[in-house]
Enzyme design. Structure first.
Site, PDB file in Angstrom:
ATOM      1  N   HIS A   1      -4.015  -2.476   2.846  1.00  0.00           N
ATOM      2  CA  HIS A   1      -3.594  -2.047   4.177  1.00  0.00           C
ATOM      3  C   HIS A   1      -3.319  -3.257   5.071  1.00  0.00           C
ATOM      4  CE1 HIS A   1      -5.006   2.112   3.319  1.00  0.00           C
ATOM      5  NE2 HIS A   1      -4.149   2.419   4.264  1.00  0.00           N
TER       6      HIS A   1
ATOM      7  N   GLU B   1       0.832  -1.206   0.000  1.00  0.00           N
ATOM      8  CA  GLU B   1       0.000   0.000   0.000  1.00  0.00           C
ATOM      9  C   GLU B   1       0.863   1.252   0.000  1.00  0.00           C
ATOM     10  OE1 GLU B   1      -1.933   3.375   1.860  1.00  0.00           O
ATOM     11  OE2 GLU B   1      -0.493   2.073   2.862  1.00  0.00           O
TER      12      GLU B   1
END
Length: 361
Positions: A319, A12
């Protein structure tokens, strides 16, 4: 001295890599070097709230730091001693002239795990944005994240002194952490059980009272159409600038899940309500225990357990997998993230029977 190198552009590639690395560095006494920090972002490098987190965690463990300035893409963080409990005041606005709406909840989530394992109690006052985009709002942290940590043995209380909304911020929260833990208790949440209740708060700052009332009414109607009764409280807050949002909590037998939608100019109160309700209903239909945001936010605390944690999640996100990678890099716990047949995820975090091992000088 050998520094553990962390590639800040991995996965991410955002601020979560920084925050997780800082927390684990302080907890374990590991010297780290973060490189390529937020390299693919429109404004790469350390932003205001990241810099506040760096300085805050450095204060906890008397760390030597290099590269701690706005826009820096390289950071060295060398802890000097075990985390020390105390009274701390952290202002995200200090990192940028004229203040900042930087997300204080993200800074809070960075300092709380180290303080939970410190020897004594701590009090932390944080100033900045309490209800801002791209971060969990105060309500989510208080109603979902902290109660989940309480199941894992963390004793902490969070109160709102004043709300702070984008773009001005200038809010304040107060966190009290009991400390004294040697490790945390494993989280078992593969199955969530039955939905017990949905509660919520429809908030508006410096705006007419009809706005939160409309958000609450529309949310109740949308959820009622899906067969879910909801108790949603409208409220008007004072703040340095206008803002609005709806915050919903789903309470199941064995877990909590939270959902947020923020308003902005041109976005109707009804649309805000529909956005938050849509997220809740998508999670509810998935059958998973943890919402997608709680899953990535609980990986670090679960790495501090001696036993194995296991939970299902609505959806595997970048995430989540990125945070799992950072934890793996420290060698504290092994994180397995697997896709289930129904599209949900199953996260298994293998505990460390030895607990958190400190390498401080």
């Amino acid at each position: 001295m050998t520094l553990l190198r962390i590639d800040g552009s991995y996965g991410e590639g955002g601020g979560q890599i920084i925050r997780t690395a800082l927390s684990l560095a302080a907890l374990t006494g590991t010297a780290v070097r973060l490189e390529n920090i937020r390299a693919r972002r429109r404004k790469p490098g350390l932003a205001a709230q990241h810099l506040t987190a760096v300085k805050a965690v450095a204060l906890l463990c008397d760390a030597r730091i290099g590269g701690a300035e706005l826009g820096s893409q390289t950071l060295e963080f060398i802890p000097g001693r075990p985390v020390r409990a105390g009274d701390y005041t952290l202002d995200v606005g200090e990192a940028r002239e004229g203040g900042s709406a930087g997300a204080v909840m993200l800074v809070l989530q960075t300092v709380l795990p180290p303080l939970a394992l410190a020897e004594g109690a701590s009090t932390v006052s944080l100033r900045g944005g309490t209800h801002v985009p791209m971060s969990p709002p105060f309500d989510y942290v208080r109603e979902v994240w902290l109660p989940t940590l309480a199941r894992m043995g963390v004793r902490a209380e969070l109160s709102l002194v004043r709300s702070g909304w984008y773009p001005v911020g200038k809010g304040e929260v107060r966190l009290v952490v009991a400390g004294g833990r040697r490790s945390l208790e494993a989280l078992k949440a593969r199955h969530r059980g039955t939905l017990q209740a949905v509660t919520g708060r429809a908030l508006a700052a410096n705006l007419p009272a009809h706005i939160p009332e409309r958000m609450a009414a529309r949310a109740r109607a949308v959820l009622a159409d899906a067969g879910i009764a909801a108790a949603i409280e409208p409220a008007v807050l004072q703040a340095a600038c206008a803002g609005a949002g709806l915050f919903l909590t789903a309470r199941y037998d064995h877990c909590l899940a939270g959902f947020t939608a923020l308003g902005r100019r041109g976005k109707s109160a009804e649309r805000v309500a529909e956005e938050a309700c849509g997220a809740l209903l998508a999670h509810h239909r998935s059958g998973a225990a943890l919402d997608q945001h709680l899953a990535d936010q609980i990986v670090l605390p679960a790495a501090l357990c001696r036993e194995e944690s296991l939970f299902s999640v609505e959806r595997i996100t970048p995430h989540l997998t990125t945070n799992a990678w950072v934890v793996d890099r420290f060698g504290l716990a092994r994180v397995d993230v697997r896709l289930a047949e129904c599209g949900t995820g199953l996260v298994r975090i293998h505990g460390n029977p030895a607990g958190v091992c400190h390498a401080h000088p």
